[in-house]
Design a protein around this motif. Structure first.
Motif, PDB file in Angstrom:
ATOM      1  N   ARG A  40      33.625  41.283  26.764  1.00 22.51           N
ATOM      2  CA  ARG A  40      34.840  40.169  27.899  1.00 22.51           C
ATOM      3  C   ARG A  40      36.388  40.537  27.886  1.00 22.51           C
ATOM      4  O   ARG A  40      36.938  39.145  27.166  1.00 22.51           O
ATOM      5  CB  ARG A  40      33.799  38.944  28.166  1.00 22.51           C
ATOM      6  N   LEU A 122      31.571  32.919  31.448  1.00 23.67           N
ATOM      7  CA  LEU A 122      32.523  33.126  32.238  1.00 23.67           C
ATOM      8  C   LEU A 122      31.415  34.003  34.114  1.00 23.67           C
ATOM      9  O   LEU A 122      32.624  33.495  35.048  1.00 23.67           O
ATOM     10  CB  LEU A 122      33.461  34.574  31.599  1.00 23.67           C
ATOM     11  N   ARG A 126      33.356  32.005  37.118  1.00 23.04           N
ATOM     12  CA  ARG A 126      33.984  32.944  38.821  1.00 23.04           C
ATOM     13  C   ARG A 126      33.043  32.307  39.580  1.00 23.04           C
ATOM     14  O   ARG A 126      33.306  32.108  40.913  1.00 23.04           O
ATOM     15  CB  ARG A 126      33.394  34.654  38.783  1.00 23.04           C
ATOM     16  N   TYR A 161      40.810  36.755  31.587  1.00 23.86           N
ATOM     17  CA  TYR A 161      39.962  37.717  32.334  1.00 23.86           C
ATOM     18  C   TYR A 161      39.524  37.670  33.338  1.00 23.86           C
ATOM     19  O   TYR A 161      38.915  38.388  34.413  1.00 23.86           O
ATOM     20  CB  TYR A 161      38.918  37.586  31.759  1.00 23.86           C
ATOM     21  N   ILE A 162      38.872  36.471  34.319  1.00 15.21           N
ATOM     22  CA  ILE A 162      38.715  36.658  35.857  1.00 15.21           C
ATOM     23  C   ILE A 162      39.966  37.009  36.162  1.00 15.21           C
ATOM     24  O   ILE A 162      39.617  37.449  37.297  1.00 15.21           O
ATOM     25  CB  ILE A 162      37.613  35.360  35.764  1.00 15.21           C
ATOM     26  N   GLN A 165      39.434  40.053  36.833  1.00 19.24           N
ATOM     27  CA  GLN A 165      39.115  40.719  37.526  1.00 19.24           C
ATOM     28  C   GLN A 165      38.837  40.647  38.269  1.00 19.24           C
ATOM     29  O   GLN A 165      38.454  42.274  39.332  1.00 19.24           O
ATOM     30  CB  GLN A 165      38.074  40.160  36.913  1.00 19.24           C
ATOM     31  N   CYS A 166      39.567  39.509  39.151  1.00 21.31           N
ATOM     32  CA  CYS A 166      39.576  39.249  40.506  1.00 21.31           C
ATOM     33  C   CYS A 166      40.766  40.880  40.971  1.00 21.31           C
ATOM     34  O   CYS A 166      40.196  41.625  42.117  1.00 21.31           O
ATOM     35  CB  CYS A 166      40.343  38.557  40.649  1.00 21.31           C
ATOM     36  N   THR A 175      41.730  32.614  39.974  1.00 15.66           N
ATOM     37  CA  THR A 175      42.826  31.569  38.819  1.00 15.66           C
ATOM     38  C   THR A 175      43.622  30.525  39.457  1.00 15.66           C
ATOM     39  O   THR A 175      44.158  29.442  39.300  1.00 15.66           O
ATOM     40  CB  THR A 175      43.119  32.189  38.343  1.00 15.66           C
TER      41      THR A 175
END
Length: 330
Positions: A40, A122, A126, A161-162, A165-166, A175
């Protein structure tokens, strides 16, 4: 040199054009990204490709397709693969064998020790952001910290992180929905990190998640109470209710006070009679955790939770719920 890499495995005899150093670098980069996902950690697929292009001279498209080949091999071997690289099965026999050998020599490392608490939350953050995008809303940094029990340090890493990820899934950056309470704007970091205009990105998010209504829910592998609470929060798009839901969920140990049901998706946080969230009654003691059908009866006045701990069921509901008349809730 003419780069025909993206034709590999598509009827073109170009497999030999990829030397061992290039294939090794592809596998090394793929495994690095896989390890980052396992732990992660935020990473940028774009930066990885930029490094590979500068070292070997092939195009970004060539490296992207090779990563898709690696995903296809892992999928065929029933091993985890990176969602951002959709499997491309036209690998070619020679290249497939060489890639499989390189993958076997570079295995993923087990994650040692306990992960930071925020990492288990997480997927739920999301999911929450997706729900907010669908109602064309925004969240404040404080909303997330209060609802998920995160400090500023953890929130910073969670959002980074998110965001990546996107980016790696080629989605709009979720975000961009998170804004400052005073200014109503995103922090400047999101523009520097992803090169986007947050206002434009929010419009893209609203359009994208209107079209993609079938987003999978987070995997239900979380057993600890705090992470189950994060899952409970993620289904509520309204930020003013999310923190209340978490407080009530934790206060009652994630179980319906009447039935003991602990299935997160079957539960609701109900305000006690005479308590109103609009009046600021959003503390744990202002609510009670109920199974959703019992919550509906409670709101309709067909189920009463008395101060002495007794439960009363109105005659109109006793046909199906009479058994709860003898129950205790506190």
């Amino acid at each position: 040199m003419r780069d025909t890499t993206c034709l590999a495995g598509r009827g073109q005899n170009v497999a030999e054009q990829w030397n061992e150093d290039e294939l090794g670098a592809a596998v090394e980069a793929y495994r690095w990204m896989q390890q980052a996902e396992l732990e992660r950690r935020a990473y940028s697929k774009r930066e990885k490709f930029r490094d590979l292009v500068s070292r070997f001279g092939r195009t970004t498209g060539a490296w992207d397709y090779r990563m898709q080949n690696i995903s296809a091999i892992l999928q065929a071997d029933e091993e985890p693969w990176i969602a951002g690289f959709k499997p491309a099965t036209n690998v070619g026999r020679q290249v497939e064998g060489r890639l499989r050998a390189l993958l076997s020599r570079r295995r993923l490392k087990p994650v040692k020790g306990e992960q930071a608490a925020y990492k288990t939350k997480l997927p739920h953050l999301r999911a929450w952001l997706i729900n907010v995008a669908r109602i064309e809303g925004t969240l404040r940094y404080g909303d997330i910290m209060n609802a998920l029990g995160l400090d500023r340090y953890s929130l910073k890493f969670a959002l980074r992180y998110i965001g990546h990820q996107c980016e790696n899934l080629e989605e709009p950056i979720l975000t961009a929905l998170v804004v400052n309470k005073k200014t109503g704007e995103c922090s400047g970091g999101i523009e520097r990190e992803f090169g986007i205009d947050p206002v434009d990105e929010r419009r893209r998010l609203f359009d994208y998640w209107r079209e993609h209504a079938e987003e999978a829910l987070p995997q239900r592998t979380d057993d600890d109470l705090a992470t189950r609470a994060a899952r409970f929060v993620s289904v509520e798009a309204r930020p003013e209710q999310a923190a209340f839901r978490r407080r009530v969920f934790l206060a009652y140990g994630g179980r319906c006070v009447i039935t003991g049901c602990d299935v997160v998706e079957a539960l609701d946080a109900a305000h006690k009679q005479g308590r109103d969230w609009r009046s600021g009654n959003n503390r744990a003691e202002d609510g009670v955790l109920l199974r959703k059908d019992l919550h509906a009866l409670f709101d309709a006045g067909l189920l009463i939770l008395r101060e002495d701990g007794a439960v009363t069921v109105a005659s109109a509901a006793t046909g199906h719920y009479g058994q709860f008349s003898a129950a205790k809730w506190a």
